[in-house]
Design a protein around this motif. Structure first.
Motif, PDB file in Angstrom:
ATOM      1  N   ALA A   1      35.883  -0.444   5.822  1.00  0.00           N
ATOM      2  CA  ALA A   1      34.856  -1.417   6.220  1.00  0.00           C
ATOM      3  C   ALA A   1      33.508  -0.732   6.430  1.00  0.00           C
ATOM      4  CB  ALA A   1      35.287  -2.141   7.488  1.00  0.00           C
ATOM      5  N   GLU A   2      33.519   0.439   7.054  1.00  0.00           N
ATOM      6  CA  GLU A   2      32.265   1.173   7.260  1.00  0.00           C
ATOM      7  C   GLU A   2      31.663   1.618   5.933  1.00  0.00           C
ATOM      8  OE1 GLU A   2      33.136   3.163  11.667  1.00  0.00           O
ATOM      9  OE2 GLU A   2      33.845   4.156   9.834  1.00  0.00           O
ATOM     10  N   ALA A   3      32.513   2.074   5.022  1.00  0.00           N
ATOM     11  CA  ALA A   3      32.017   2.489   3.714  1.00  0.00           C
ATOM     12  C   ALA A   3      31.385   1.310   2.979  1.00  0.00           C
ATOM     13  CB  ALA A   3      33.155   3.082   2.887  1.00  0.00           C
ATOM     14  N   ARG A   4      32.045   0.158   3.024  1.00  0.00           N
ATOM     15  CA  ARG A   4      31.481  -1.034   2.381  1.00  0.00           C
ATOM     16  C   ARG A   4      30.105  -1.367   2.959  1.00  0.00           C
ATOM     17  NH1 ARG A   4      35.149  -4.021  -0.519  1.00  0.00           N
ATOM     18  NH2 ARG A   4      37.362  -3.667  -0.072  1.00  0.00           N
TER      19      ARG A   4
ATOM     20  N   HIS B   1      22.700   8.104  -1.271  1.00  0.00           N
ATOM     21  CA  HIS B   1      23.045   8.456  -2.648  1.00  0.00           C
ATOM     22  C   HIS B   1      24.201   9.448  -2.717  1.00  0.00           C
ATOM     23  CE1 HIS B   1      20.206   6.039  -4.826  1.00  0.00           C
ATOM     24  NE2 HIS B   1      19.278   6.353  -3.949  1.00  0.00           N
ATOM     25  N   ARG B   2      24.399  10.241  -1.682  1.00  0.00           N
ATOM     26  CA  ARG B   2      25.594  11.090  -1.653  1.00  0.00           C
ATOM     27  C   ARG B   2      26.849  10.253  -1.423  1.00  0.00           C
ATOM     28  NH1 ARG B   2      23.574  16.662   1.467  1.00  0.00           N
ATOM     29  NH2 ARG B   2      22.099  17.276  -0.180  1.00  0.00           N
ATOM     30  N   LEU B   3      26.749   9.260  -0.561  1.00  0.00           N
ATOM     31  CA  LEU B   3      27.889   8.365  -0.364  1.00  0.00           C
ATOM     32  C   LEU B   3      28.212   7.616  -1.650  1.00  0.00           C
ATOM     33  CD1 LEU B   3      29.967   6.916   1.450  1.00  0.00           C
ATOM     34  CD2 LEU B   3      28.157   5.259   2.004  1.00  0.00           C
ATOM     35  N   LEU B   4      27.186   7.122  -2.328  1.00  0.00           N
ATOM     36  CA  LEU B   4      27.415   6.392  -3.575  1.00  0.00           C
ATOM     37  C   LEU B   4      28.041   7.299  -4.626  1.00  0.00           C
ATOM     38  CD1 LEU B   4      27.134   3.824  -5.243  1.00  0.00           C
ATOM     39  CD2 LEU B   4      24.760   4.492  -5.752  1.00  0.00           C
TER      40      LEU B   4
ATOM     41  N   ALA C   1      40.317  -1.931  -5.111  1.00  0.00           N
ATOM     42  CA  ALA C   1      41.522  -1.511  -5.830  1.00  0.00           C
ATOM     43  C   ALA C   1      42.360  -0.510  -5.045  1.00  0.00           C
ATOM     44  CB  ALA C   1      41.138  -0.918  -7.179  1.00  0.00           C
ATOM     45  N   GLY C   2      41.897  -0.136  -3.839  1.00  0.00           N
ATOM     46  CA  GLY C   2      42.702   0.738  -3.000  1.00  0.00           C
ATOM     47  C   GLY C   2      42.136   2.113  -2.736  1.00  0.00           C
ATOM     48  N   ASP C   3      40.975   2.445  -3.311  1.00  0.00           N
ATOM     49  CA  ASP C   3      40.349   3.724  -2.990  1.00  0.00           C
ATOM     50  C   ASP C   3      39.964   3.728  -1.514  1.00  0.00           C
ATOM     51  OD1 ASP C   3      39.285   6.242  -3.308  1.00  0.00           O
ATOM     52  OD2 ASP C   3      37.414   5.564  -4.241  1.00  0.00           O
ATOM     53  N   THR C   4      39.999   4.905  -0.891  1.00  0.00           N
ATOM     54  CA  THR C   4      39.609   5.016   0.516  1.00  0.00           C
ATOM     55  C   THR C   4      38.770   6.271   0.706  1.00  0.00           C
ATOM     56  OG1 THR C   4      41.431   6.400   1.322  1.00  0.00           O
ATOM     57  CG2 THR C   4      41.846   4.016   1.148  1.00  0.00           C
TER      58      THR C   4
ATOM     59  N   LEU D   1      32.384  -0.750  -4.903  1.00  0.00           N
ATOM     60  CA  LEU D   1      33.086  -1.787  -4.141  1.00  0.00           C
ATOM     61  C   LEU D   1      34.359  -2.221  -4.860  1.00  0.00           C
ATOM     62  CD1 LEU D   1      30.018  -3.898  -2.957  1.00  0.00           C
ATOM     63  CD2 LEU D   1      31.369  -2.273  -1.608  1.00  0.00           C
ATOM     64  N   GLU D   2      34.312  -2.250  -6.191  1.00  0.00           N
ATOM     65  CA  GLU D   2      35.526  -2.554  -6.958  1.00  0.00           C
ATOM     66  C   GLU D   2      36.597  -1.495  -6.722  1.00  0.00           C
ATOM     67  OE1 GLU D   2      34.293  -2.836 -10.978  1.00  0.00           O
ATOM     68  OE2 GLU D   2      33.306  -4.790 -10.740  1.00  0.00           O
TER      69      GLU D   2
END
Length: 272
Positions: free
Chosen positions: A177-180, A265-268, A160-163, A155-156
């Motif tokens: 927003a969906e990723a969050r 866990h793949r998304l993380l 910081a601008g990662d997408t 989330l940090e």
């Protein structure tokens, strides 16, 4: 491991494809022995084979995510229960840090002959990961790789601008927003184990008999849900061998696929 393209996540590590400048500390460690660069990652980290008996990893100073002192501590701890490289020397100077380890029996699962025998390699990866998880005692482990800590870091990164546009194909169409939202929807823990922390295919060594022999690159080793390792280990077979071998990893590990935990866990992994 192949270079990143539209089927692989981010930029991946792999064998050097061009000339490699040898850091002064690595030259000193070699002491005149033959040096062969065998691996480089996207953060500037390098691994060299030194003669036939040693390897030296080097990380440039000031790079977050390449803590060789932390890896040395994890290797020393894990060596009591499973086969990992023996630490021979660890140090740092103004240019960077280095970690010298003894060579082990076996070849990486992405080297010949195993890269040409992917079903056998995938089975060895799954079997080896289960053996690692069964061997390392959770109650005695001083290291963490917890989902909560990693989600906070992900989330940090987004703050910081990662997408997701730079993530794997499975995730590139997500909005921030969906990723969050997905990262905050953490599944219940299945089973806490001492995870490898980077259980991708290259980090399993396979012996001449086709069985797993050892694990390397344990810089993130720590306690976490076993799916944090298993989901990524199976996923990495797609990057290294092509589709069709993830199921072999799960079978050899001894678990049926858990789609929700695998997806999370793949998304993380992508987000951190």
């Amino acid at each position: 491991m192949p270079p990143a393209d539209d089927t692989t996540p981010r930029a991946l590590a792999g064998a050097p494809t061009g000339p490699v400048a040898v850091p002064a500390a690595v030259e000193r460690v070699a002491g005149g022995a033959r040096l062969e660069p065998v691996w480089e990652n996207q953060l500037g980290g390098l691994t060299f084979r030194v003669g036939a008996e040693r390897y030296v990893k080097w990380a440039p100073a000031g790079v977050t995510g390449l803590d060789l002192a932390a890896e040395a501590a994890r290797l020393a701890w894990a060596a009591r229960w499973t086969t990992v490289p023996e630490v021979l020397e660890q140090g740092a100077d103004d240019e960077g840090a280095w970690l010298v380890t003894a060579a082990l029996r076996g070849r990486s699962a992405v080297e010949a002959p195993w890269v040409d025998r992917p079903a056998e390699a995938a089975a060895a990866i799954g079997e080896g990961l289960r053996a690692l998880h069964d061997a390392l005692p959770v109650g005695d482990c001083p290291f963490s790789w917890s989902t909560a800590e990693r989600v906070a870091r992900a989330l940090e990164h987004l703050d910081a601008g990662d997408t997701p546009a730079g993530w794997s194909p499975e995730h590139r169409d997500l909005t921030v927003a969906e990723a969050r939202a997905r990262l905050r929807d953490v599944p219940d823990v299945d089973l806490l184990v001492v995870c490898h922390g980077d259980a991708c295919a290259p980090n399993t060594l396979i012996g001449d008999d086709g069985r797993w022999a050892a694990h390397v690159d344990l810089g993130s080793l720590g306690v976490a849900d076993r799916w944090a390792d298993l989901a990524v280990a199976a996923w990495s077979t797609e990057w290294n061998y092509g589709p069709g071998y993830a199921g072999t990893v799960y079978d050899a590990y001894g678990l049926a696929p858990d789609p929700d935990r695998i997806a999370f866990h793949r998304l993380l992994w992508d987000a951190t």
